[in-house]
Motif scaffolding. Structure first.
Motif, PDB file in Angstrom:
ATOM      1  N   SER A  19      -5.500  -4.234 -14.442  1.00 16.53           N
ATOM      2  CA  SER A  19      -6.590  -3.928 -13.519  1.00 16.53           C
ATOM      3  C   SER A  19      -7.758  -3.350 -14.316  1.00 16.53           C
ATOM      4  N   TYR A  53      -7.033   1.510  -6.064  1.00 12.97           N
ATOM      5  CA  TYR A  53      -7.593   0.206  -6.434  1.00 12.97           C
ATOM      6  C   TYR A  53      -7.840  -0.589  -5.159  1.00 12.97           C
ATOM      7  N   ILE A  54      -9.035  -0.449  -4.587  1.00 14.74           N
ATOM      8  CA  ILE A  54      -9.318  -0.978  -3.261  1.00 14.74           C
ATOM      9  C   ILE A  54     -10.816  -1.236  -3.128  1.00 14.74           C
ATOM     10  N   HIS A  55     -11.170  -2.261  -2.363  1.00 14.78           N
ATOM     11  CA  HIS A  55     -12.572  -2.599  -2.125  1.00 14.78           C
ATOM     12  C   HIS A  55     -13.219  -1.618  -1.147  1.00 14.78           C
ATOM     13  N   ARG A  72     -11.519   0.517   1.868  1.00 15.71           N
ATOM     14  CA  ARG A  72     -11.475   1.913   1.415  1.00 15.71           C
ATOM     15  C   ARG A  72     -11.963   2.838   2.517  1.00 15.71           C
ATOM     16  N   VAL A 100      -2.088   1.076  -0.336  1.00 13.31           N
ATOM     17  CA  VAL A 100      -3.221   0.169  -0.165  1.00 13.31           C
ATOM     18  C   VAL A 100      -2.752  -1.207   0.289  1.00 13.31           C
ATOM     19  N   CYS A 160      -8.449  -5.718  -2.237  1.00 18.06           N
ATOM     20  CA  CYS A 160      -8.605  -5.017  -3.512  1.00 18.06           C
ATOM     21  C   CYS A 160      -9.344  -5.898  -4.509  1.00 18.06           C
ATOM     22  N   THR A 202     -13.611   4.852  -6.167  1.00 21.58           N
ATOM     23  CA  THR A 202     -12.810   5.443  -5.094  1.00 21.58           C
ATOM     24  C   THR A 202     -12.867   6.964  -5.150  1.00 21.58           C
ATOM     25  N   ASN A 232      -0.297  -3.814  -6.084  1.00 23.39           N
ATOM     26  CA  ASN A 232      -1.419  -4.632  -6.545  1.00 23.39           C
ATOM     27  C   ASN A 232      -1.813  -4.330  -7.984  1.00 23.39           C
TER      28      ASN A 232
END
Length: 365
Positions: free
Chosen positions: A202, A168-170, A174, A141, A29, A210, A92
């Motif tokens: 965040s 909330y993730i890369h 993702r 996640v 993330c 996303t 996260n």
């Protein structure tokens, strides 16, 4: 006192790389946690042991319950069906208003009493006649490897999968994660980066990315939820800006749920959200062009009901989580004018209703 990460059960984690300074970086993330030996990430459940990243909650749950799918909330994903719900521990994000803080902010693995393999979870869902399994209570996640393995076991038994997430993730995780999901409810917590920074620790942009990814690059059915907190994210201007962005970037068919806040965790100085605030927000979003807008955590039948966007017929009348009227064809069309309603539908065979049934799954496959 936190248990040393080397003393708890571990599972090899994906999504990390070694840095030149001897640390390793988590790539799951946008927090990009950089860890020395024995350190945990901000989510608490991912950490470094030796020269690798591990996940400490694989196969461990804070509990299993069978819920109505509308509780996730998903109003356009097999309405009336039941879903086997579970979570683990950690998160996260650092939301001051977390409604499940005893799970998501847990620093003790003593809460994770239920152990279950992916196959055992799929078997349990099948045994109880659940249409789907939901990863919820805390953000899936952070236990992506476990959730994806459970999803594979579920799909082998024709059971759908649902992610309840803040998104909330890369990019690479993702793609991997949502490739295993049939539906998602994504928390769009506000529409300013200031709120995300101050209230969740965040940022807004990764969440928007996303949502755009889900809409334009997947077949995942998704709905949005915004918890309206008095004085923080409930202004007419912000709700209007958010609604207009959704219409422009995601389209008019994405269902949006406005949910009522109640004081909890570290945000006890704000009053509960008045019902009139949710009703006003719903009107703003409808006026902006969204076709399906709902209210949650308040008793408001009109805000629970799905209307045909073409002829205005009350298609699915809900009272809390109970369906009082259902007027969709098996193909998901309005019985009155045959307009197709966005979502995932099938033969309506009754409803699960307002029940909440705790179940034990067990570790055996």
């Amino acid at each position: 006192m936190d248990e040393p990460i080397s003393d708890v059960e571990q599972y090899p984690a994906k999504y990390w790389h070694a840095l030149d300074d001897g640390r390793i970086q988590c790539d799951l993330c946008p927090r990009d946690c950089k860890l020395h030996e024995g350190q945990r990430g901000a989510c608490f459940v991912r950490g470094r042991v030796g020269d690798a990243m591990v996940l400490t909650t694989y196969g461990r749950s804070s509990g299993f319950c069978i819920d109505p799918i509308e509780k996730k909330p998903l109003n356009h994903f097999y309405p009336g069906s039941s879903v086997l719900s579970f979570g683990t521990a950690g998160c996260n994000l650092a939301c001051k208003f977390c409604q499940n803080w005893d799970i998501s902010k847990s620093r003790s693995f003593d809460r994770l009493l239920d152990q279950a393999s992916p196959e055992a979870i799929a078997q349990c869902a099948e045994r109880y006649g659940c249409k789907s399994v939901a990863f919820t209570y805390n953000d899936p996640v952070i236990f992506a490897e476990y959730a994806m393995d459970v999803a594979d076991a579920c799909h082998a038994r024709n059971i759908k999968t649902v992610a309840v997430t803040a998104g909330y993730i890369h990019a690479q995780p993702r793609r991997d994660f949502f490739a295993k999901m049939d539906a998602a409810n994504v928390d769009l917590k506000a529409f300013t980066d200031e709120f995300y920074v101050r209230q969740t620790g965040s940022h807004l942009q990764p969440v928007l990315e996303t949502l755009q990814y889900l809409k334009h690059e997947t077949n995942v059915w998704f709905e949005l939820t915004t918890l309206l907190i008095p004085g923080l994210n409930d202004s007419i201007q912000e709700i209007n800006a958010m609604s207009e962005w959704i219409v422009k970037e995601l389209g008019t068919d994405v269902p949006l749920h406005f949910s009522a806040f109640h004081p909890d965790y570290k945000l006890n100085d704000k009053p509960p959200t008045p019902a009139k605030t949710l009703i006003q927000a719903r009107k703003i979003a409808l006026d902006a062009g969204l076709r399906y807008v709902y209210t949650g955590n308040v008793h408001h039948v009109a805000g629970d009901t799905t209307y045909c966007p073409a002829c205005g017929t009350e298609l699915i009348v809900r009272d809390w989580y109970e369906i009082k009227q259902y007027r969709l064809t098996q193909e998901g069309c309005c019985e009155n004018c045959n307009t197709a309603i966005a979502g995932r539908f099938g033969q309506f065979a009754g409803q699960f209703g307002r029940q909440r049934i705790p179940v034990r799954v067990g570790a055996a496959a």
